[in-house]
Design a protein around this motif. Structure first.
Motif, PDB file in Angstrom:
ATOM      1  N   THR A  44       4.525  -0.254  -5.482  1.00 12.53           N
ATOM      2  CA  THR A  44       3.624   0.505  -4.610  1.00 12.53           C
ATOM      3  C   THR A  44       3.093   1.734  -5.346  1.00 12.53           C
ATOM      4  O   THR A  44       3.740   2.250  -6.254  1.00 12.53           O
ATOM      5  CB  THR A  44       4.349   0.960  -3.315  1.00 12.53           C
ATOM      6  OG1 THR A  44       3.398   1.551  -2.437  1.00 12.53           O
ATOM      7  CG2 THR A  44       5.451   1.985  -3.595  1.00 12.53           C
ATOM      8  N   ASP A  45       1.930   2.187  -4.905  1.00  8.45           N
ATOM      9  CA  ASP A  45       1.390   3.438  -5.449  1.00  8.45           C
ATOM     10  C   ASP A  45       1.824   4.624  -4.581  1.00  8.45           C
ATOM     11  O   ASP A  45       1.598   5.767  -4.944  1.00  8.45           O
ATOM     12  CB  ASP A  45      -0.147   3.393  -5.473  1.00  8.45           C
ATOM     13  CG  ASP A  45      -0.653   2.591  -6.655  1.00  8.45           C
ATOM     14  OD1 ASP A  45       0.091   2.454  -7.639  1.00  8.45           O
ATOM     15  OD2 ASP A  45      -1.788   2.082  -6.583  1.00  8.45           O
ATOM     16  N   ASN A  46       2.357   4.312  -3.427  1.00  5.34           N
ATOM     17  CA  ASN A  46       2.723   5.390  -2.507  1.00  5.34           C
ATOM     18  C   ASN A  46       4.147   5.209  -1.988  1.00  5.34           C
ATOM     19  O   ASN A  46       4.366   4.611  -0.944  1.00  5.34           O
ATOM     20  CB  ASN A  46       1.752   5.414  -1.314  1.00  5.34           C
ATOM     21  CG  ASN A  46       0.338   5.655  -1.768  1.00  5.34           C
ATOM     22  OD1 ASN A  46       0.006   6.746  -2.219  1.00  5.34           O
ATOM     23  ND2 ASN A  46      -0.498   4.626  -1.686  1.00  5.34           N
ATOM     24  N   GLN A  47       5.076   5.714  -2.759  1.00  6.96           N
ATOM     25  CA  GLN A  47       6.467   5.662  -2.329  1.00  6.96           C
ATOM     26  C   GLN A  47       6.775   6.991  -1.627  1.00  6.96           C
ATOM     27  O   GLN A  47       6.718   8.053  -2.243  1.00  6.96           O
ATOM     28  CB  GLN A  47       7.381   5.437  -3.524  1.00  6.96           C
ATOM     29  CG  GLN A  47       8.834   5.359  -3.149  1.00  6.96           C
ATOM     30  CD  GLN A  47       9.703   4.819  -4.271  1.00  6.96           C
ATOM     31  OE1 GLN A  47      10.086   3.659  -4.264  1.00  6.96           O
ATOM     32  NE2 GLN A  47      10.006   5.656  -5.217  1.00  6.96           N
ATOM     33  N   ASN A  77       0.834  -1.186   0.000  1.00  3.73           N
ATOM     34  CA  ASN A  77       0.000   0.000   0.000  1.00  3.73           C
ATOM     35  C   ASN A  77       0.883   1.255   0.000  1.00  3.73           C
ATOM     36  O   ASN A  77       0.640   2.197  -0.746  1.00  3.73           O
ATOM     37  CB  ASN A  77      -0.908  -0.066   1.236  1.00  3.73           C
ATOM     38  CG  ASN A  77      -1.937   1.011   1.200  1.00  3.73           C
ATOM     39  OD1 ASN A  77      -2.272   1.505   0.118  1.00  3.73           O
ATOM     40  ND2 ASN A  77      -2.398   1.415   2.362  1.00  3.73           N
ATOM     41  N   ALA A  78       1.891   1.219   0.845  1.00  5.52           N
ATOM     42  CA  ALA A  78       2.846   2.339   0.898  1.00  5.52           C
ATOM     43  C   ALA A  78       4.176   1.827   1.415  1.00  5.52           C
ATOM     44  O   ALA A  78       4.217   0.849   2.157  1.00  5.52           O
ATOM     45  CB  ALA A  78       2.329   3.428   1.824  1.00  5.52           C
ATOM     46  N   THR A 132       3.871  10.515  -7.618  1.00  5.13           N
ATOM     47  CA  THR A 132       2.530  10.726  -7.085  1.00  5.13           C
ATOM     48  C   THR A 132       1.774   9.398  -7.191  1.00  5.13           C
ATOM     49  O   THR A 132       2.108   8.567  -8.048  1.00  5.13           O
ATOM     50  CB  THR A 132       1.737  11.790  -7.887  1.00  5.13           C
ATOM     51  OG1 THR A 132       1.456  11.242  -9.197  1.00  5.13           O
ATOM     52  CG2 THR A 132       2.508  13.088  -8.051  1.00  5.13           C
ATOM     53  N   SER A 133       0.773   9.197  -6.335  1.00  2.90           N
ATOM     54  CA  SER A 133       0.114   7.882  -6.338  1.00  2.90           C
ATOM     55  C   SER A 133      -0.629   7.605  -7.640  1.00  2.90           C
ATOM     56  O   SER A 133      -0.611   6.483  -8.131  1.00  2.90           O
ATOM     57  CB  SER A 133      -0.824   7.708  -5.149  1.00  2.90           C
ATOM     58  OG  SER A 133      -1.185   8.916  -4.612  1.00  2.90           O
ATOM     59  N   GLU A 134      -1.242   8.616  -8.224  1.00  6.32           N
ATOM     60  CA  GLU A 134      -2.008   8.341  -9.455  1.00  6.32           C
ATOM     61  C   GLU A 134      -1.118   8.378 -10.695  1.00  6.32           C
ATOM     62  O   GLU A 134      -1.373   7.689 -11.668  1.00  6.32           O
ATOM     63  CB  GLU A 134      -3.133   9.373  -9.688  1.00  6.32           C
ATOM     64  CG  GLU A 134      -4.164   9.497  -8.587  1.00  6.32           C
ATOM     65  CD  GLU A 134      -3.659  10.357  -7.447  1.00  6.32           C
ATOM     66  OE1 GLU A 134      -2.874  11.288  -7.705  1.00  6.32           O
ATOM     67  OE2 GLU A 134      -4.041  10.079  -6.289  1.00  6.32           O
TER      68      GLU A 134
END
Ligand code: BTN
Length: 244
Positions: free
Chosen positions: A33-36, A7-8, A50-52
């Motif tokens: 991950t989408d949230n580094q 997740n992160a 960025t996550s997106e």
């Protein structure tokens, strides 16, 4: 292939390196991950994501017989893999800025961070981190950054692109030991940013600027620059910066 989706995490490279230290993980383990939170780049830089809009992942790969002197083969294999996919999806003027920046024209779309584990003078395994700016629309404080979205005008599906990149990276990584350094070098130089053009460089220690022509890379992965007097010199990544 063993994919771990988080997740992160601070940095997918750090996470995967720690995991490989703690236990015997399968070859080709991938962390994404989408949230580094604290992405790391080359030369102790940070990596913005960025996550997106960004794709951030790392691959763990073992080798049976790879001399430490040949470490740049890994960078070349991955850079070539990423360039191939960028071309396949229609990103214009994709090329490689030495050592392993992925460019579209003169904007940087992505970067690669290779961290090897050595035993004696061989590379036993590596963690390769790949960061690609996919759908980011602007970079207010990073004038040299670009994204696939900016280059193509299209939004891309992150999962789809992740799959394509992983497949091609693993395909090229399987050939690292088989292909000679010269064979890799020949392919890599075909994509080299500003090859055979006059460019301006800045020496890191003295901030002195000089012009020269990039002629390719040396057999140990350094950049080969021909200076005005015709003499060629080899430089390492910490020694200079290519300005324009
Ligand atoms: C660079 O161009 O300086 C290299 C950037 C590498 C960024 C990727 S994102 C996934 C992986 N995890 C990190 O902390 N860094 C790499």
């Amino acid at each position: 292939m063993n994919i771990i989706k988080l997740n992160a995490t601070e940095s997918t490279n750090t996470y995967l390196k720690n995991l490989a230290r703690e236990k015997n993980i399968p070859d080709k383990t991938i962390v994404v991950t989408d949230n580094q939170i604290q992405g790391r780049g080359q030369r102790e830089n940070s990596w913005y994501s960025t996550s997106e809009g960004s794709l951030t992942f790392s691959i763990f790969k073992r080798f049976d017989n790879l001399a430490a002197d040949n470490h740049f083969k890994i960078s070349m294999a991955i850079s070539i893999a990423v360039v191939r996919i960028m071309k396949e999806i229609g990103v214009d003027q994709t090329c490689l800025k030495w050592p392993n920046d992925i460019m579209s024209g003169n904007k940087k779309l992505g970067g690669i961070l290779v961290e090897n584990s050595l035993w004696r003078n061989t590379i036993k395994s590596t963690v390769i981190g790949i960061g690609i700016n996919i759908n980011i629309e602007s970079f207010p404080n990073l004038p040299q950054a670009g994204s696939i979205r900016i280059s193509t005008g299209k939004t891309f599906d992150k999962d789809d692109l992740f799959q394509k990149l992983v497949e091609e990276c693993l395909f090229q990584l399987n050939r690292v030991e088989q292909r000679s350094f010269s064979e890799w070098k020949e392919i890599y130089e075909k994509h080299l940013f500003r090859i055979n053009q006059v460019s301006v460089f800045e020496e890191s220690k003295t901030s002195t600027r000089f012009s020269g022509i990039i002629r390719g890379i040396s057999m140990d992965g350094q950049l080969l620059i021909e200076k005005k007097d015709g003499i060629r010199k080899q430089v390492g990544v910490k020694e200079l910066r290519l300005l324009f």
